[in-house]
Design a protein around this motif. Sequence first.
Motif, mmCIF file in Angstrom:
data_model
loop_
_atom_site.group_PDB
_atom_site.id
_atom_site.type_symbol
_atom_site.label_atom_id
_atom_site.label_comp_id
_atom_site.label_asym_id
_atom_site.label_seq_id
_atom_site.Cartn_x
_atom_site.Cartn_y
_atom_site.Cartn_z
ATOM 1 N N ASP A 1 0.832 -1.197 0.000
ATOM 2 C CA ASP A 1 0.000 0.000 0.000
ATOM 3 C C ASP A 1 0.874 1.258 0.000
ATOM 4 N N LEU A 2 1.914 1.251 0.806
ATOM 5 C CA LEU A 2 2.835 2.387 0.880
ATOM 6 C C LEU A 2 3.566 2.591 -0.443
ATOM 7 N N VAL A 3 4.127 1.511 -0.972
ATOM 8 C CA VAL A 3 4.933 1.610 -2.201
ATOM 9 C C VAL A 3 4.072 2.011 -3.398
ATOM 10 N N VAL A 4 2.907 1.393 -3.551
ATOM 11 C CA VAL A 4 2.044 1.734 -4.688
ATOM 12 C C VAL A 4 1.603 3.189 -4.591
ATOM 13 N N GLY A 5 1.285 3.636 -3.401
ATOM 14 C CA GLY A 5 0.922 5.041 -3.220
ATOM 15 C C GLY A 5 2.038 5.974 -3.655
ATOM 16 N N ILE A 6 3.251 5.619 -3.292
ATOM 17 C CA ILE A 6 4.412 6.439 -3.693
ATOM 18 C C ILE A 6 4.603 6.414 -5.213
ATOM 19 N N LEU A 7 4.440 5.242 -5.826
ATOM 20 C CA LEU A 7 4.635 5.118 -7.270
ATOM 21 C C LEU A 7 3.581 5.877 -8.077
ATOM 22 N N TYR A 8 2.400 6.020 -7.504
ATOM 23 C CA TYR A 8 1.337 6.725 -8.216
ATOM 24 C C TYR A 8 1.322 8.236 -7.959
ATOM 25 N N GLN A 9 1.985 8.716 -6.921
ATOM 26 C CA GLN A 9 1.971 10.140 -6.604
ATOM 27 C C GLN A 9 2.434 11.037 -7.762
ATOM 28 N N PRO A 10 3.465 10.663 -8.525
ATOM 29 C CA PRO A 10 3.895 11.558 -9.610
ATOM 30 C C PRO A 10 2.815 11.842 -10.652
ATOM 31 N N LEU A 11 1.822 10.958 -10.770
ATOM 32 C CA LEU A 11 0.769 11.165 -11.762
ATOM 33 C C LEU A 11 -0.026 12.450 -11.520
ATOM 34 N N VAL A 12 0.010 12.959 -10.301
ATOM 35 C CA VAL A 12 -0.661 14.222 -9.991
ATOM 36 C C VAL A 12 -0.094 15.350 -10.856
ATOM 37 N N LEU A 13 1.164 15.238 -11.232
ATOM 38 C CA LEU A 13 1.832 16.287 -12.019
ATOM 39 C C LEU A 13 1.542 16.205 -13.518
ATOM 40 N N TRP A 14 1.061 15.071 -13.984
ATOM 41 C CA TRP A 14 0.897 14.868 -15.424
ATOM 42 C C TRP A 14 -0.002 15.935 -16.057
ATOM 43 N N GLY A 15 -1.188 16.126 -15.533
ATOM 44 C CA GLY A 15 -2.107 17.118 -16.101
ATOM 45 C C GLY A 15 -1.560 18.532 -16.062
ATOM 46 N N PRO A 16 -1.097 19.004 -14.891
ATOM 47 C CA PRO A 16 -0.551 20.366 -14.845
ATOM 48 C C PRO A 16 0.671 20.571 -15.745
ATOM 49 N N LEU A 17 1.547 19.583 -15.841
ATOM 50 C CA LEU A 17 2.701 19.714 -16.738
ATOM 51 C C LEU A 17 2.243 19.822 -18.187
ATOM 52 N N LEU A 18 1.309 18.960 -18.575
ATOM 53 C CA LEU A 18 0.776 19.013 -19.935
ATOM 54 C C LEU A 18 0.100 20.356 -20.193
ATOM 55 N N ALA A 19 -0.640 20.864 -19.214
ATOM 56 C CA ALA A 19 -1.299 22.163 -19.374
ATOM 57 C C ALA A 19 -0.275 23.277 -19.585
ATOM 58 N N ALA A 20 0.777 23.285 -18.802
ATOM 59 C CA ALA A 20 1.800 24.331 -18.925
ATOM 60 C C ALA A 20 2.475 24.280 -20.291
ATOM 61 N N VAL A 21 2.816 23.088 -20.743
ATOM 62 C CA VAL A 21 3.479 22.949 -22.054
ATOM 63 C C VAL A 21 2.506 23.321 -23.170
ATOM 64 N N THR A 22 1.242 22.991 -22.997
ATOM 65 C CA THR A 22 0.222 23.335 -24.000
ATOM 66 C C THR A 22 0.061 24.852 -24.110
ATOM 67 N N VAL A 23 0.013 25.545 -22.986
ATOM 68 C CA VAL A 23 -0.089 27.008 -23.006
ATOM 69 C C VAL A 23 1.139 27.611 -23.692
ATOM 70 N N SER A 24 2.313 27.068 -23.400
ATOM 71 C CA SER A 24 3.533 27.549 -24.047
ATOM 72 C C SER A 24 3.454 27.354 -25.559
ATOM 73 N N TYR A 25 3.011 26.178 -25.999
ATOM 74 C CA TYR A 25 2.866 25.879 -27.430
ATOM 75 C C TYR A 25 1.877 26.859 -28.065
ATOM 76 N N TYR A 26 0.752 27.047 -27.406
ATOM 77 C CA TYR A 26 -0.271 27.950 -27.935
ATOM 78 C C TYR A 26 0.271 29.372 -28.080
ATOM 79 N N ARG A 27 0.938 29.845 -27.056
ATOM 80 C CA ARG A 27 1.467 31.215 -27.088
ATOM 81 C C ARG A 27 2.489 31.385 -28.212
ATOM 82 N N ARG A 28 3.294 30.368 -28.468
ATOM 83 C CA ARG A 28 4.304 30.456 -29.523
ATOM 84 C C ARG A 28 3.690 30.371 -30.913
ATOM 85 N N HIS A 29 2.515 29.731 -31.025
ATOM 86 C CA HIS A 29 1.919 29.482 -32.339
ATOM 87 C C HIS A 29 0.687 30.328 -32.648
ATOM 88 N N ARG A 30 0.310 31.215 -31.756
ATOM 89 C CA ARG A 30 -0.874 32.027 -32.060
ATOM 90 C C ARG A 30 -0.563 32.934 -33.246
#
Length: 183
Positions: A145-174
Motif C-alpha cells: 500500500d505504501l509503495v504503490v501510493g508512492i509510485l502513483y503520486q507523480p501522476l498528480v503532475l501529469w495534467g498540470p505539466l501538460l497544461a503548462a506545455v500546452t499554453v507555451s505551445y499555444y502562445r508560440r503558435h498564435r
Amino acid sequence: MTRMSTLDAATAADSVAPPPRWAIWAAHLTTLVVLPSGLWRIALVLGYPAGYLDESFADFETPGAKVWMLTLSVVSELLAFLTIGLVRPWGEVVPGWIPLIGGRAVRPMVAVVPAAVGAVALTVMWANIPWWWTYPHNDMTDTGDLVVGILYQPLVLWGPLLAAVTVSYYRRHRSPRSRSIES
C-alpha cells in the motif's frame, strides 16, 4: 489542410519562436512522471505480486488482465511522450515518414485542443491520488500500500505539466495578429 512542400513546412516551423527551456524540461518530465506506475503494472504482468496479497493477486493472473495492464502502461507512456511534440519540430511539421500527412504543417489548434482536453482530464483523474493512503486497500500488504501510493503520486503532475506545455505551445503558435493585439 493543404499539402506543403518540405521547404514550406520547414519555413513555417522556423518562423515560430523556440520553446522556453522550462517547457522543454516540463515536456520531458511528463514522460518520467508516468513511468513509475507503468513499471509497477509491468511487474504485475510479469507475475510479481507487487504489494498485493496472494488471494488478491490471483485476479491479475488472467491473460485479459495482463493484456490490459501492459496496454495501459504502454499507451500511458506513449500519450505522455506526445507532450514532447509540443516542444519539438515534429509538433509543428508532421514527420515525412508518416503516410499521407507527412511533411504537412500542424495546425496549432489541432495540437492545442486535444492537449488541453487531456490536461484537464488528467488533472481531474489523478486529483485524489495525494489521499491514496486515506482509502482502504484491504487487498494489499501494508508495505505494498505504501509503495504503490508512492509510485502513483507523480501522476498528480501529469495534467498540470501538460497544461503548462500546452499554453507555451499555444502562445508560440498564435497568429501574428493576436500577438500584436496583446502587445
